[in-house]
Design an enzyme around this catalytic site. Structure first.
Site, short mmCIF file in Angstrom:
data_model
loop_
_atom_site.label_atom_id
_atom_site.label_comp_id
_atom_site.label_asym_id
_atom_site.label_seq_id
_atom_site.Cartn_x
_atom_site.Cartn_y
_atom_site.Cartn_z
N HIS A 24 0.84 -1.20 0.00
CA HIS A 24 0.00 0.00 0.00
C HIS A 24 0.88 1.26 0.00
O HIS A 24 1.93 1.30 0.63
CB HIS A 24 -0.94 0.01 1.21
CG HIS A 24 -1.99 1.07 1.08
ND1 HIS A 24 -1.75 2.38 1.42
CD2 HIS A 24 -3.25 1.02 0.59
CE1 HIS A 24 -2.84 3.09 1.16
NE2 HIS A 24 -3.77 2.29 0.65
N GLU A 72 -4.35 1.11 -7.32
CA GLU A 72 -4.58 2.29 -6.49
C GLU A 72 -3.65 3.41 -6.94
O GLU A 72 -2.50 3.49 -6.45
CB GLU A 72 -4.29 1.97 -5.02
CG GLU A 72 -5.22 0.96 -4.42
CD GLU A 72 -5.57 1.29 -2.97
OE1 GLU A 72 -6.69 0.96 -2.57
OE2 GLU A 72 -4.76 1.91 -2.27
O1 LIG Z 1 -7.01 0.88 1.10
C1 LIG Z 1 -7.81 1.60 0.54
C2 LIG Z 1 -7.41 2.70 -0.28
O2 LIG Z 1 -6.18 3.23 0.06
C3 LIG Z 1 -8.47 3.72 -0.52
O3 LIG Z 1 -8.67 4.55 0.57
P1 LIG Z 1 -9.68 5.78 0.38
O4 LIG Z 1 -10.90 5.23 -0.30
O5 LIG Z 1 -9.96 6.26 1.75
O6 LIG Z 1 -9.00 6.77 -0.52
#
Ligand SMILES: O=C[C@H](O)COP(=O)(O)O
Length: 259
Positions: free
Chosen positions: A105, A172
């Site tokens: 991540h 992501e």
């Molecule tokens: O782990 C999930 C992602 O990093 C998305 O987070 P978010 O929807 O708060 O931007």
């Protein structure tokens, strides 16, 4: 011959470090109630997984697993056991019922200095222990979709080089995490389609899934029209009603016609 049933949509939620312990368990009870009755889940059209904080994994499994919601950890040690203070290894995660382990991540890369070598080793640790890695990939700064696609495919190739097994590739784009809005549907479609093409040409990763994360919320799945195989949710899943609204976007198979 009837058309093959479409693959289930995969919806994952990482709670990161937002909730207290009891808040996590209360939220889990509401998600369990949703999973118990929502036709998208009960029909198998949607599959859910949740990544809470480490201390919540065991009690949350007790709440969610009976309703088919899988659990996973937000991190995994590169090693399986030994003198690694503060780490949690794959064998323990497997033993307590985890199915997934998140790796790579952007927050762990940015805040804790994890680079490709560590991310690849954590991915290997998950696979070695029978856990499905939720491997986060994505460009750091906003780029045009074709450029983002080639960079992200190269990243997946780098991190998965020499490994075999099904993974969840969570696209992501780092610039879309914690933002008011997700990346555009066109952008997501271009990158997810490229990742899917890469996976399809690498049979050693058969059974893998490509999902999108980064400010994902209600409405996005519909806009993506199947170009991503699911979503990886963060803040917008904190309200279980939003998870319900996203499940509402997933079409359950029509009941068999009565002759
Ligand atoms: O782990 C999930 C992602 O990093 C998305 O987070 P978010 O929807 O708060 O931007």
């Amino acid at each position: 011959m009837p058309a093959p049933a479409p693959s289930p949509v995969l919806l994952g939620v990482s709670l990161k470090m937002y909730f207290g312990h009891h808040q996590t368990l209360n939220w889990s009870r509401r998600i369990a109630a949703l999973a118990e009755r929502h036709p998208a889940v009960t029909s198998g059209a949607a599959r859910l997984f949740v990544l809470p904080t480490f201390p919540a994994l065991v009690p949350a499994t007790g709440i969610l697993a009976p309703y088919g919601v899988a659990l996973g950890a937000q991190d995994i040690a590169t090693e399986d056991s030994g003198p690694y203070t503060g780490e949690v290894g794959g064998p323990v995660l497997k033993e307590i019922g985890c199915r997934y382990a998140e790796v790579g991540h952007a927050e762990r890369r940015r805040l804790y200095g994890e680079g490709d070598t560590v991310v690849a080793a954590k991915t290997a640790a998950a696979l070695r222990n029978g856990l499905t890695p939720v491997l986060c990939v994505g460009e750091r700064d906003a780029a045009d979709p074709a450029d983002a696609a080639s960079r992200t495919v190269a990243e997946a190739e780098r991190l998965l080089g020499g490994l075999s097994g099904a993974v969840v590739l969570a696209y992501e784009p780092q610039w879309a995490i914690g933002a008011p809005e997700p990346a555009s549907a066109d952008h997501i479609a271009t990158v997810c389609t490229a990742l899917r093409g890469w996976l399809d040409s690498h049979p050693r990763h058969a059974g893998s899934t490509v999902i999108y994360g980064g400010s994902a919320g209600p409405g996005l799945l519909t806009r993506l029209a199947g170009t991503a195989e699911g979503l990886f949710l963060g803040r917008f899943a904190h309200d279980p009603a939003n998870v319900g609204a996203i499940l509402d976007e997933i079409r359950s198979p029509a009941p068999a016609a009565v002759a």
